[in-house]
Design a protein around this motif. Structure first.
Motif, short mmCIF file in Angstrom:
data_model
loop_
_atom_site.label_atom_id
_atom_site.label_comp_id
_atom_site.label_asym_id
_atom_site.label_seq_id
_atom_site.Cartn_x
_atom_site.Cartn_y
_atom_site.Cartn_z
N ASP A 188 5.33 -1.51 -14.33
CA ASP A 188 3.92 -1.39 -14.74
C ASP A 188 3.17 -0.48 -13.78
N VAL A 189 3.35 -0.72 -12.48
CA VAL A 189 2.61 0.02 -11.46
C VAL A 189 3.00 1.49 -11.48
N VAL A 190 4.28 1.77 -11.58
CA VAL A 190 4.73 3.17 -11.61
C VAL A 190 4.17 3.88 -12.83
N ARG A 191 4.19 3.20 -13.98
CA ARG A 191 3.64 3.80 -15.20
C ARG A 191 2.15 4.08 -15.05
N LEU A 192 1.41 3.13 -14.52
CA LEU A 192 -0.03 3.30 -14.35
C LEU A 192 -0.36 4.41 -13.35
N SER A 193 0.50 4.59 -12.37
CA SER A 193 0.24 5.60 -11.33
C SER A 193 0.34 7.02 -11.86
N LEU A 209 -4.70 3.86 -10.76
CA LEU A 209 -4.21 2.49 -10.63
C LEU A 209 -5.35 1.48 -10.69
N GLU A 210 -6.47 1.79 -10.04
CA GLU A 210 -7.58 0.85 -9.96
C GLU A 210 -8.36 0.74 -11.26
N GLN A 211 -8.02 1.56 -12.25
CA GLN A 211 -8.61 1.39 -13.57
C GLN A 211 -8.05 0.18 -14.30
N ALA A 228 -7.10 -4.66 -7.84
CA ALA A 228 -8.38 -4.59 -7.12
C ALA A 228 -8.41 -3.41 -6.16
N ASP A 229 -7.26 -3.08 -5.58
CA ASP A 229 -7.22 -2.00 -4.60
C ASP A 229 -5.81 -1.42 -4.59
N ALA A 230 -5.73 -0.10 -4.43
CA ALA A 230 -4.44 0.58 -4.36
C ALA A 230 -4.46 1.59 -3.22
N THR A 231 -3.36 1.65 -2.48
CA THR A 231 -3.19 2.62 -1.41
C THR A 231 -1.89 3.37 -1.64
#
Length: 246
Positions: free
Chosen positions: A61-66, A86-88, A93-96
């Motif tokens: 999920d995270v890789v796709r959203l990135s 990602l934060e959309q 809440a937060d992404a680095t």
């Protein structure tokens, strides 16, 4: 005669110096161009994406959203647009985002935690501490239910979910598990109803941390002293009140 000879020597030296500088500049230009083209080539395409901080979301999920793919150039990657993408997602809440030479992208996220649910007619939605909806509750159980005023009774803008969510989120886990409902009145004041305890008059959503501490202390006293309570009032958290159950 001497002047003429020295003049010829000076001109020759200058000519050689100019040719040397021209050759050096040309070499540096060629090297720089080659380096630039190499940096933009597939040599530096992303090969690994490391994801940390997930609980609800999966790594996929995270890789796709990135938006990071194997065609992404790790050397030229600008982290901020990736973080904003990602934060959309409401769960993030937060992404680095950072990169390590030459092929790896690191993504660290902090997920929002569902603190309550709210009935929206078509189903129950999860709500985070900041009042943001996290989507349908699905099989999630054991969360307090925020009960909003009936829509037909409202004139103007309805009360926000955020104060109720923040009030729940300020409570310690051992108290949250006892909360069955948070009732939001038309004027925005809150009331907590517990599974096995008193009704808690919270009042307006102000001094939330102080009210949470007062509720926790009174419930702990009631349990330790085996003194059942009927109503707890923390509208003024500096002077809370409670009535005993008959």
């Amino acid at each position: 005669m001497e002047t003429s000879i020295w003049h010829r020597i000076d001109i020759g030296a200058i000519a050689r110096s100019r040719r040397a500088w021209f050759a050096l500049a040309l070499a540096l230009t060629v090297i720089g161009t080659a380096g630039f083209l190499l940096s933009r080539s597939s040599v530096f395409h992303v090969r690994h994406v490391e994801v940390t901080g997930t609980a609800h979301l999966s790594r996929a999920d995270v890789v796709r959203l990135s938006g990071v793919t194997r065609a992404t150039n790790a050397l030229w990657l600008d982290p901020r647009p990736v973080e904003l993408r990602l934060e959309q997602d409401p769960w993030i809440a937060d992404a680095t985002v950072s990169t390590s030479f030459p092929w790896t992208v690191h993504i660290a996220i902090a997920e929002r935690t569902p603190t309550a649910a709210v009935d929206r007619g078509t189903g129950r939605l999860l709500v985070a501490t900041d009042g943001l909806s996290l989507g349908f509750a699905g099989r999630v159980r054991g969360l307090p239910l925020i009960v909003m005023p009936p829509s037909g009774a409202l004139e103007g803008a309805p009360p926000s979910l955020q104060p109720a969510a923040r009030a729940i989120g300020a409570l310690p886990p051992q108290v949250i598990t006892r909360v069955r409902q948070v009732i939001v009145s038309l004027d925005g004041t809150l009331e907590l109803r517990l599974f096995d305890g008193p009704r808690v008059e919270f009042g307006p959503p102000t001094e939330i941390a102080a009210k949470a501490r007062a509720i926790t202390s009174i419930l702990a006293w009631s349990q330790n002293e085996a003194q059942p309570l009927n109503v707890v009032n923390v509208v003024a958290p500096g002077a809370p009140a409670a009535t005993m159950a008959h």
